[in-house]
Design a protein around this motif. Structure first.
Motif, PDB file in Angstrom:
ATOM      1  N   GLY A 171      23.482  -7.506 -27.504  1.00 32.13           N
ATOM      2  CA  GLY A 171      22.696  -8.731 -27.755  1.00 32.13           C
ATOM      3  C   GLY A 171      23.386 -10.016 -27.337  1.00 32.13           C
ATOM      4  N   SER A 207      20.027  -4.443 -38.409  1.00 30.95           N
ATOM      5  CA  SER A 207      20.188  -3.904 -37.057  1.00 30.95           C
ATOM      6  C   SER A 207      21.217  -2.779 -36.991  1.00 30.95           C
ATOM      7  CB  SER A 207      20.488  -5.015 -36.051  1.00 30.95           C
ATOM      8  OG  SER A 207      21.200  -6.076 -36.626  1.00 30.95           O
ATOM      9  N   GLU A 211      19.230   1.703 -30.040  1.00 27.90           N
ATOM     10  CA  GLU A 211      18.929   0.284 -30.243  1.00 27.90           C
ATOM     11  C   GLU A 211      18.680  -0.393 -28.901  1.00 27.90           C
ATOM     12  OE1 GLU A 211      21.050  -2.771 -33.015  1.00 27.90           O
ATOM     13  OE2 GLU A 211      21.852  -3.071 -31.010  1.00 27.90           O
ATOM     14  N   THR A 240      18.149  -4.017 -27.325  1.00 31.55           N
ATOM     15  CA  THR A 240      18.186  -5.476 -27.471  1.00 31.55           C
ATOM     16  C   THR A 240      18.469  -6.071 -26.083  1.00 31.55           C
ATOM     17  OG1 THR A 240      20.543  -5.334 -28.035  1.00 31.55           O
ATOM     18  CG2 THR A 240      19.001  -5.489 -29.872  1.00 31.55           C
ATOM     19  N   VAL A 271      19.571 -10.830 -34.300  1.00 31.11           N
ATOM     20  CA  VAL A 271      18.118 -10.838 -34.073  1.00 31.11           C
ATOM     21  C   VAL A 271      17.547 -12.246 -33.927  1.00 31.11           C
ATOM     22  CG1 VAL A 271      17.822  -8.620 -35.226  1.00 31.11           C
ATOM     23  CG2 VAL A 271      17.660 -10.720 -36.571  1.00 31.11           C
ATOM     24  N   VAL A 311      13.725  -6.574 -30.103  1.00 34.99           N
ATOM     25  CA  VAL A 311      14.700  -5.831 -30.905  1.00 34.99           C
ATOM     26  C   VAL A 311      13.962  -4.589 -31.411  1.00 34.99           C
ATOM     27  CG1 VAL A 311      14.328  -7.496 -32.795  1.00 34.99           C
ATOM     28  CG2 VAL A 311      16.197  -5.877 -32.948  1.00 34.99           C
ATOM     29  N   ARG A 366      14.898 -13.653 -29.936  1.00 34.81           N
ATOM     30  CA  ARG A 366      14.822 -12.206 -29.709  1.00 34.81           C
ATOM     31  C   ARG A 366      13.636 -11.547 -30.423  1.00 34.81           C
ATOM     32  NH1 ARG A 366      17.218  -8.692 -27.327  1.00 34.81           N
ATOM     33  NH2 ARG A 366      18.999  -9.956 -26.703  1.00 34.81           N
ATOM     34  N   SER A 367      13.313 -12.010 -31.612  1.00 35.25           N
ATOM     35  CA  SER A 367      12.264 -11.340 -32.404  1.00 35.25           C
ATOM     36  C   SER A 367      10.856 -11.747 -31.994  1.00 35.25           C
ATOM     37  CB  SER A 367      12.456 -11.671 -33.887  1.00 35.25           C
ATOM     38  OG  SER A 367      12.107 -13.028 -34.097  1.00 35.25           O
TER      39      SER A 367
END
Ligand code: PMP
Length: 439
Positions: A50, A210, A397, A399, A243, A353, A247-248
């Motif tokens: 990230g 996360s 994950e 991201t 996050v 994410v 990003r969200s």
């Protein structure tokens, strides 16, 4: 014979800072791609956990960093003022909702931001207790580990008097209650018995857990926690390290929850790949005492300039909306292939994410830990980088950089589809992943 970068790394770089190692070694990066020694390009769906929020070598970051080092207005914030640090702090105060007077602390990592926030809050409030969550990861320094509940840190000493609550996980619900109400009851029980709220300084929460498994909390849960604690003067600290910042699909992940935190911590994506973190919080906490939480190169003008360039780009290019749109494409692309894969137990996320939880059995939901490492390995062979998280290391994950394109998203779904299928069909041996799994 020329030694590979992998071998040279193994001989030189400390093992204690390795985590769930991926087989790739990069000599360069560009946009959403990392480039290996032989020129092979890998689509990076992790963005270095990230941190590379704008991808690699984004012109805005390159120009900001180059300009700042040419003019280098100092190298520290401790005993002198520098323009880029002040400008970054002003910008952060303008984009983070909250009640003034507030201040900004600048640092290098998510760990130091959470550590500084924790220490300042305990000292300024004179209260001794912290509430946080089982599975949470707030950092790798002594203080940040002391309030983290991640399974990788069970041996780290915890803050005396801290309370760790279960985080509501709709896929693996605590006491079979998907709403999180059972956890709120548990909190009420503690507040009425061994954890008096007037002794609690703060609650630290990740608005999406996360590292603990990419868990999106059920609607209203985090707000219910704040509503219980705020009347008692307990501060809400939102850890937006992984996050946050677009990003969200919203600028701040806590906005999905209708929260207004008292303190917000940022890192990773804020620096666009440079070491940079920030705490935004009440002035009476962050001004508690001089020489209380400091590191020499905090607020250095190069990292600060990168931070301002990242924030400006996120706003000017409307990256939160882009993350929402591309995230939707990625999530629905993944969901549409899920039916074909017995390994996939659940797919969830918000914006860019996203977690893919792998299970050995759809009924028992037994975590497919080895298989997760194999998918990471096979995806690398097919040209994609991702890692896995979770208390059982079984959640892939995703991201990616916030600039991921529609075409790159299609490519990502196709590679993950193939990688998961190859693992399901037994095409990745245990030996192959020997050096790369773990952590
Ligand atoms: N908070 C969260 C939510 C994180 O995900 C992480 C890192 N995974 C940290 C804090 C610690 O950040 P850093 O590794 O930059 O110290």
């Amino acid at each position: 014979m020329i030694d590979t970068l992998q071998n040279r790394d193994a001989k030189t770089i400390a093992g204690i800072q390795k985590l769930r190692f991926s087989p790739h070694s990069a000599i360069a990066g560009e946009g959403c791609y990392l480039i290996e020694e032989d020129g092979r390009r890998l689509l990076d769906l992790s963005a270095s956990w990230g941190a590379a929020s704008l991808g690699y070598a984004h012109p805005a970051v390159v120009n900001a960093v180059t300009g700042a080092i040419r003019r280098q207005a100092g190298a520290s914030i401790l005993s002198a003022v520098n323009q880029p640090a002040v400008e970054l702090a002003e910008k952060l105060l303008s984009i983070v909702p909250g009640s003034d007077p507030r201040k900004v602390w600048l640092g290098h990592s998510g760990s130091d931001a959470n550590e500084a926030a924790l220490r300042a809050i305990l000292a300024a409030t004179g209260r001794s207790r912290i509430i946080s969550f089982v599975g949470s990861y707030h950092g790798g320094t002594a203080g940040s580990m002391s309030i983290s509940g991640h399974s990788s840190q069970t041996n780290a000493p915890k803050l005396p008097n801290s309370l760790f609550l279960p985080y509501p996980n709709p896929f693996r619900p605590f006491l079979n209650d998907q709403s999180g109400a059972a956890i709120l009851e548990l909190l009420d029980f503690h507040l009425a018995s061994d954890c008096p709220p007037e002794e609690v300084a703060a609650v630290f929460m990740e608005p999406i857990m996360s590292d603990g498994g990419l868990i999106v909390p059920p609607p209203g849960f985090l707000k219910a926690i704040q509503d219980r604690l705020r009347p008692h003067g307990v501060l809400l600290v939102c850890d937006e390290v992984k996050v946050g910042l677009g990003r969200s699909g919203l600028l701040h992940c806590f906005q999905h929850e209708g929260l207004t935190p008292d303190v917000v911590t940022f890192a990773k994506g804020l620096g666009g790949g440079l070491a940079l973190s920030a705490v935004v919080g009440p002035a009476d906490v962050l001004d508690f005492a001089q020489a209380f939480a400091m590191e020499t190169t905090c607020g250095n003008p190069v990292s600060a300039s990168a931070g301002s360039a990242v924030l400006k780009t996120i706003q000017e290019e409307n990256l939160p909306d882009h993350a929402a749109e591309i995230g939707h494409q990625l999530l629905s692309g993944l969901k549409s292939m899920a039916d074909r894969h017995p390994l996939i137990g659940d797919i969830r996320g918000r914006g860019l994410v996203i977690g893919i939880e792998l299970v050995q059995d759809q009924e028992t939901k037994a975590p497919a830990t080895l298989e997760a490492a194999k998918v990471v390995y096979r995806a690398y062979e097919l040209g994609l980088v991702c890692y896995y998280v979770g208390l059982h290391s079984n959640v892939l994950e995703l991201t990616p950089p916030l600039i991921l394109s529609h075409q790159e998203t299609e490519q990502a779904v196709a590679i993950l589809d193939q990688a998961i299928q190859d693992v399901e069909q037994g095409r990745v041996s245990n030996e192959k992943i020997g050096g790369f799994k773990g952590g």
